[in-house]
Design a protein around this motif. Structure first.
Motif, PDB file in Angstrom:
ATOM      1  N   MET A  93     -54.816  -0.308  50.670  1.00  0.00           N
ATOM      2  CA  MET A  93     -55.871   0.212  51.549  1.00  0.00           C
ATOM      3  C   MET A  93     -56.549  -0.939  52.283  1.00  0.00           C
ATOM      4  SD  MET A  93     -57.471   3.038  48.949  1.00  0.00           S
ATOM      5  CE  MET A  93     -59.022   3.213  49.789  1.00  0.00           C
ATOM      6  N   ALA A  94     -56.889  -1.991  51.526  1.00  0.00           N
ATOM      7  CA  ALA A  94     -57.561  -3.136  52.142  1.00  0.00           C
ATOM      8  C   ALA A  94     -56.638  -3.829  53.137  1.00  0.00           C
ATOM      9  CB  ALA A  94     -58.020  -4.108  51.061  1.00  0.00           C
ATOM     10  N   ALA A  95     -55.361  -4.005  52.753  1.00  0.00           N
ATOM     11  CA  ALA A  95     -54.417  -4.708  53.619  1.00  0.00           C
ATOM     12  C   ALA A  95     -54.225  -3.949  54.928  1.00  0.00           C
ATOM     13  CB  ALA A  95     -53.081  -4.864  52.894  1.00  0.00           C
ATOM     14  N   TYR A  96     -54.171  -2.630  54.836  1.00  0.00           N
ATOM     15  CA  TYR A  96     -53.956  -1.806  56.023  1.00  0.00           C
ATOM     16  C   TYR A  96     -55.059  -2.028  57.050  1.00  0.00           C
ATOM     17  CZ  TYR A  96     -54.188   2.539  58.757  1.00  0.00           C
ATOM     18  OH  TYR A  96     -54.290   3.446  59.754  1.00  0.00           O
ATOM     19  N   SER A 104     -63.277  -9.220  59.367  1.00  0.00           N
ATOM     20  CA  SER A 104     -61.938  -9.091  58.776  1.00  0.00           C
ATOM     21  C   SER A 104     -61.243 -10.446  58.659  1.00  0.00           C
ATOM     22  CB  SER A 104     -61.088  -8.113  59.588  1.00  0.00           C
ATOM     23  OG  SER A 104     -60.974  -8.546  60.912  1.00  0.00           O
ATOM     24  N   LYS A 105     -61.390 -11.281  59.701  1.00  0.00           N
ATOM     25  CA  LYS A 105     -60.736 -12.595  59.686  1.00  0.00           C
ATOM     26  C   LYS A 105     -61.303 -13.457  58.558  1.00  0.00           C
ATOM     27  CE  LYS A 105     -58.331 -13.212  63.848  1.00  0.00           C
ATOM     28  NZ  LYS A 105     -59.050 -12.702  65.046  1.00  0.00           N
ATOM     29  N   ALA A 106     -62.635 -13.444  58.442  1.00  0.00           N
ATOM     30  CA  ALA A 106     -63.289 -14.265  57.422  1.00  0.00           C
ATOM     31  C   ALA A 106     -62.862 -13.810  56.033  1.00  0.00           C
ATOM     32  CB  ALA A 106     -64.805 -14.170  57.564  1.00  0.00           C
ATOM     33  N   PHE A 107     -62.783 -12.500  55.851  1.00  0.00           N
ATOM     34  CA  PHE A 107     -62.396 -11.977  54.542  1.00  0.00           C
ATOM     35  C   PHE A 107     -60.991 -12.427  54.183  1.00  0.00           C
ATOM     36  CE2 PHE A 107     -60.840  -8.817  51.543  1.00  0.00           C
ATOM     37  CZ  PHE A 107     -61.914  -8.710  50.674  1.00  0.00           C
ATOM     38  N   PHE A 108     -60.094 -12.378  55.164  1.00  0.00           N
ATOM     39  CA  PHE A 108     -58.721 -12.753  54.860  1.00  0.00           C
ATOM     40  C   PHE A 108     -58.595 -14.257  54.602  1.00  0.00           C
ATOM     41  CE2 PHE A 108     -54.148 -13.366  55.977  1.00  0.00           C
ATOM     42  CZ  PHE A 108     -53.659 -12.642  54.911  1.00  0.00           C
ATOM     43  N   ILE A 143     -57.834  -5.059  32.662  1.00  0.00           N
ATOM     44  CA  ILE A 143     -57.391  -4.227  33.783  1.00  0.00           C
ATOM     45  C   ILE A 143     -58.154  -4.561  35.061  1.00  0.00           C
ATOM     46  CG2 ILE A 143     -57.276  -1.855  34.654  1.00  0.00           C
ATOM     47  CD1 ILE A 143     -56.918  -0.943  31.737  1.00  0.00           C
ATOM     48  N   VAL A 144     -59.497  -4.569  34.980  1.00  0.00           N
ATOM     49  CA  VAL A 144     -60.297  -4.637  36.202  1.00  0.00           C
ATOM     50  C   VAL A 144     -60.084  -5.936  36.990  1.00  0.00           C
ATOM     51  CG1 VAL A 144     -62.617  -4.542  37.151  1.00  0.00           C
ATOM     52  CG2 VAL A 144     -61.964  -2.986  35.329  1.00  0.00           C
ATOM     53  N   PRO A 145     -60.169  -7.139  36.343  1.00  0.00           N
ATOM     54  CA  PRO A 145     -59.963  -8.335  37.173  1.00  0.00           C
ATOM     55  C   PRO A 145     -58.584  -8.354  37.834  1.00  0.00           C
ATOM     56  CG  PRO A 145     -60.907  -8.930  35.060  1.00  0.00           C
ATOM     57  CD  PRO A 145     -60.539  -7.487  34.967  1.00  0.00           C
ATOM     58  N   ALA A 146     -57.575  -7.771  37.181  1.00  0.00           N
ATOM     59  CA  ALA A 146     -56.226  -7.795  37.757  1.00  0.00           C
ATOM     60  C   ALA A 146     -56.142  -6.941  39.019  1.00  0.00           C
ATOM     61  CB  ALA A 146     -55.210  -7.309  36.727  1.00  0.00           C
ATOM     62  N   ILE A 147     -57.013  -5.960  39.142  1.00  0.00           N
ATOM     63  CA  ILE A 147     -56.974  -5.088  40.330  1.00  0.00           C
ATOM     64  C   ILE A 147     -57.270  -5.896  41.591  1.00  0.00           C
ATOM     65  CG2 ILE A 147     -58.123  -3.144  41.468  1.00  0.00           C
ATOM     66  CD1 ILE A 147     -58.654  -2.013  38.666  1.00  0.00           C
ATOM     67  N   GLY A 148     -58.153  -6.886  41.458  1.00  0.00           N
ATOM     68  CA  GLY A 148     -58.569  -7.648  42.637  1.00  0.00           C
ATOM     69  C   GLY A 148     -57.766  -8.921  42.866  1.00  0.00           C
ATOM     70  N   LEU A 164     -61.648  -0.895  52.781  1.00  0.00           N
ATOM     71  CA  LEU A 164     -61.679  -2.244  52.218  1.00  0.00           C
ATOM     72  C   LEU A 164     -62.510  -2.296  50.937  1.00  0.00           C
ATOM     73  CD1 LEU A 164     -60.862  -5.224  52.870  1.00  0.00           C
ATOM     74  CD2 LEU A 164     -63.100  -5.473  53.918  1.00  0.00           C
ATOM     75  N   LEU A 165     -63.505  -1.418  50.865  1.00  0.00           N
ATOM     76  CA  LEU A 165     -64.530  -1.511  49.829  1.00  0.00           C
ATOM     77  C   LEU A 165     -64.014  -1.642  48.387  1.00  0.00           C
ATOM     78  CD1 LEU A 165     -67.647  -1.527  49.559  1.00  0.00           C
ATOM     79  CD2 LEU A 165     -67.461   0.890  48.978  1.00  0.00           C
ATOM     80  N   PRO A 166     -63.142  -0.737  47.903  1.00  0.00           N
ATOM     81  CA  PRO A 166     -62.783  -0.828  46.473  1.00  0.00           C
ATOM     82  C   PRO A 166     -62.177  -2.173  46.111  1.00  0.00           C
ATOM     83  CG  PRO A 166     -61.811   1.131  47.489  1.00  0.00           C
ATOM     84  CD  PRO A 166     -62.433   0.342  48.588  1.00  0.00           C
ATOM     85  N   PHE A 167     -61.252  -2.651  46.962  1.00  0.00           N
ATOM     86  CA  PHE A 167     -60.649  -3.946  46.659  1.00  0.00           C
ATOM     87  C   PHE A 167     -61.685  -5.052  46.783  1.00  0.00           C
ATOM     88  CE2 PHE A 167     -58.456  -7.877  47.381  1.00  0.00           C
ATOM     89  CZ  PHE A 167     -57.386  -7.806  46.506  1.00  0.00           C
ATOM     90  N   ALA A 168     -62.483  -4.982  47.846  1.00  0.00           N
ATOM     91  CA  ALA A 168     -63.444  -6.048  48.100  1.00  0.00           C
ATOM     92  C   ALA A 168     -64.414  -6.213  46.931  1.00  0.00           C
ATOM     93  CB  ALA A 168     -64.206  -5.764  49.392  1.00  0.00           C
ATOM     94  N   VAL A 169     -64.860  -5.113  46.359  1.00  0.00           N
ATOM     95  CA  VAL A 169     -65.814  -5.204  45.258  1.00  0.00           C
ATOM     96  C   VAL A 169     -65.186  -5.952  44.083  1.00  0.00           C
ATOM     97  CG1 VAL A 169     -67.036  -3.871  43.497  1.00  0.00           C
ATOM     98  CG2 VAL A 169     -67.133  -3.168  45.885  1.00  0.00           C
ATOM     99  N   VAL A 170     -64.003  -5.520  43.660  1.00  0.00           N
ATOM    100  CA  VAL A 170     -63.359  -6.158  42.509  1.00  0.00           C
ATOM    101  C   VAL A 170     -63.033  -7.608  42.818  1.00  0.00           C
ATOM    102  CG1 VAL A 170     -61.459  -6.002  40.895  1.00  0.00           C
ATOM    103  CG2 VAL A 170     -62.399  -3.932  41.870  1.00  0.00           C
ATOM    104  N   PHE A 171     -62.523  -7.830  44.027  1.00  0.00           N
ATOM    105  CA  PHE A 171     -62.136  -9.191  44.428  1.00  0.00           C
ATOM    106  C   PHE A 171     -63.341 -10.122  44.446  1.00  0.00           C
ATOM    107  CE2 PHE A 171     -61.732 -12.063  48.168  1.00  0.00           C
ATOM    108  CZ  PHE A 171     -60.741 -12.899  47.675  1.00  0.00           C
TER     109      PHE A 171
END
Lengths: 317, 318
Positions: free
Chosen positions: A135-138, A148-152, A187-192, B39-46
């Motif tokens: 979702m984020a990548a899309y 968006s640029k800064a985040f990437f 689980i949770v840290p691996a998601i990000g 972006l939100l769900p990933f951004a929060v965890v990240f």
């Protein structure tokens, strides 16, 4: 230029050298420029042979430790401690696997519990990682929203900071959130994980913008567009993400964040058996085989889609 | 009467034409509100579990923090102690740099060269070689096997083989003799170094447009080495940058291998790395401030290395 895109398989003898034909082209030879049916003049047959030989020798060296693990799992105990040691098993036996099964069957916490923990961690962590990262990548690739640029850029920088180095502040954060000693702490840290987002975003660039625009003109909702149109198009990438994430989680021992025995994952139990030394050398070697076989089998099954994904993994300046 | 949505659309139009840059930004942000939701769900965890730890490390580096009492600001005391009072840290830093220099560039170049050599093979057998070289990096904690191969008694395969062939009379204590420990760590790490970066190289080489090679052959590239330098490497720059980041990460994070093979702490700290040191202070002594200072030093070294490699990659093919 080339009217025919040849498959590169057929050989042609030219100017005393065997060369691959790859299509029509011009080649500058000592006698001047001449029209040929090949342009692979940059490859010599002897060079190709040397290359193959070198790789073959090199791969034997890479294989030795793994061959050893496989063979050990089937060695009877007297062969495990033979001098001089042999790599290949003489009288293969399934005793080690049986020993392992009986050790696991008699453990204080039933082995099914360790297995359940690992399967839960791996499947939940991987599923959420793939979903959220896609979702984020899309949107990062297809929508030029402010930031968006800064985040990437941040994602690329954090590729460098492996989980081992950030584990101490992570421990503090997890304990503040009350997640220490729960499976969530793994689980949770691996998601990000930034690697998944990075690979997915690069692969999203292969989805043509026109497809998305056409869907929007047709009045497709954002949700439908993402799940029904974009996600099926990036299937190789989510297979790759699944592999990387699942491999990582499958091998997690969780030794810092999890203290209760009944919440420990399988690799932790395996490590305990392996560290028992001589007494359990047989069972330990069976563990080695088990830990190794699963990730490799998964990779064999998915190699081509992983390589498709990695083709877009470059960082452009 | 205009409806609510019409009203908000008109306000948005007003904002996006406004002379106030903040209002214009707000209008853009509002236009992309669905994107932010995605972006939100990933951004929060990240942000919480990847970015915040780095920031926290940098802040905690200036404190004394044992997790029981509130953190106390102590300025640069941790860094001063690191540089002047902690001999083991200096040993660890030296070891880390030695390991990183030996495994990082070597593993990086090796990954690329192997990927390139594999790409020179006929298409059908490439996947087999990719599998062989990639497997060690994903085979779990199988590097423990190096502990048996390099075992210090004569049951160790390396010792047994060397003794059989008459190179040595006495078994070498590979895992406890500081003279040989670095060597074993480097071999073991190199064995597992063909990871995601290697796959990236394999894939990048495979998907390269053949026209570049055809054109270069016409322009006078005579052999595969010239082609590598003038055509392949410049085209591979994006993948090389990605691989560099992963190599740096791997090279500076060596710690599990040394614990599994040489124990903790290792003889005379000869295989003690910065990450080992960090774990020692973080999880055994619970001096989180000091451990954070160690992590910060490591971050800075890694970012510096990445900058240096990117600068070098710009010179490739010239």
């Amino acid at each position: 230029m080339a009217a025919r895109r040849a498959n590169g398989g057929d050989l042609l003898r030219l100017a005393g050298r065997s060369v691959r034909t790859l299509g029509e082209g011009y080649v500058r030879t000592r006698s001047g420029i001449r029209r040929t049916f090949h342009v692979r003049a940059t490859r010599s047959a002897s060079g190709n042979l040397a290359n193959l030989l070198m790789l073959a020798i090199f791969s034997v060296l890479m294989l030795v430790p793994m061959l050893y693990v496989v063979n050990n799992a089937f060695k009877p105990v007297d062969e495990l401690f033979i001098f001089p040691p042999r790599i290949f098993v003489q009288n293969p036996t399934l005793d080690n696997l049986r020993d392992l099964a009986s050790i696991l069957g008699n453990s204080w916490v039933p082995v099914t519990r360790y297995l359940f923990n690992t399967v839960l961690i791996t499947s939940a962590g991987t599923a959420l990682h793939v979903l959220f990262a896609s979702m984020a990548a899309y949107v990062l690739e297809k929508y030029p929203f402010p930031g968006s640029k800064a985040f990437f850029a941040l994602v690329i920088t954090t590729l460098m900071f492996s989980a081992t180095i950030t584990s101490i502040p992570n421990f503090i954060i997890l304990s503040r959130l009350g997640m220490v000693n729960t499976l969530w702490s793994i689980i949770v840290p691996a998601i990000g994980a930034p690697l998944g987002l990075f690979l997915m975003k690069q692969f999203m660039s292969t989805v043509p913008d026109s497809v998305i625009e056409a869907a929007k003109i047709d009045g497709t909702s954002e949700m439908r567009l993402f799940f029904r149109i974009v996600m099926p198009m990036v299937k190789p990438a989510w297979l790759a993400l699944i592999i990387f994430s699942a491999q990582n989680l499958w091998n997690t021992t969780g030794d810092i964040y999890i203290r209760s025995e009944s919440l420990k994952p399988l690799p932790y139990a395996m490590q305990q058996i392996m560290s028992a030394g001589v007494a359990r050398a047989g069972a330990g070697s069976a563990v080695g085989l088990l830990l190794m076989v699963v990730p490799i089998a998964v990779f064999i099954a998915s190699q081509s889609s992983i390589v498709d994904t990695m083709a877009t993994s470059g960082i452009k300046e | 009467m205009e409806s609510r949505s019409q009203r908000s659309a008109r306000r948005l139009l007003d904002w996006s034409r406004s002379r106030d840059p903040w209002l214009r930004l707000l209008a853009r942000v509002w236009r992309y509100r669905t994107a932010y939701l995605f972006l939100l769900p990933f951004a929060v965890v990240f942000l919480v579990f990847t970015v915040a730890p780095v920031v926290i490390s940098m802040l905690y580096g200036f404190t004394y923090n044992n997790l029981l009492e509130p953190a106390r600001f102590i300025g640069f005391a941790n860094y001063i102690k690191l540089a002047t009072h902690d001999d083991v840290f200096l040993i660890a830093l030296k070891n880390t740099i030695v390991f990183a220099v030996l495994t990082g560039p070597l593993g990086y170049v090796l990954s690329f060269m192997v990927a390139w050599f594999i790409n020179e093979l006929p298409k059908r057998i490439r996947p087999l070689f990719v599998l062989i070289f990639y497997s060690p990096s994903i085979a779990g904690s199988i590097y423990i096997i190096f502990g048996i191969l390099f075992s210090g008694d004569f049951y160790g395969y390396v010792n047994a083989t060397l003794m059989n062939w008459g190179f040595i009379d006495q078994p070498i204590n590979w895992l406890a003799d500081p003279k040989y420990m670095a060597f074993v760590v480097v071999i073991c790490v190199l064995w597992t170094s063909m990871g995601a970066g290697f796959l990236s190289f394999v894939a990048g080489l495979r998907s390269m447009d053949r026209q570049y090679f055809e054109a270069s052959a016409i322009d006078g590239v005579r052999n595969r080495w010239q082609e590598l330098w003038y055509v392949t490497l410049p085209l591979m720059k994006p993948q090389l940058m990605f691989g560099a980041i992963l190599s740096i990460t791997a090279a500076f994070s060596i710690h599990e291998v040394t614990i599994a093979l040489m124990g903790f702490p290792s003889t005379e700290y000869a295989a003690h790395t910065v990450v080992n040191h960090l774990w020692d202070y973080g999880y055994l002594r619970f001096d989180m401030g000091y451990a954070s200072a160690i992590a910060t030093v490591l971050f800075l070294v890694m970012i510096g290395c990445n900058k240096a490699i990117n600068a070098m990659l710009r010179k490739v093919g010239k």
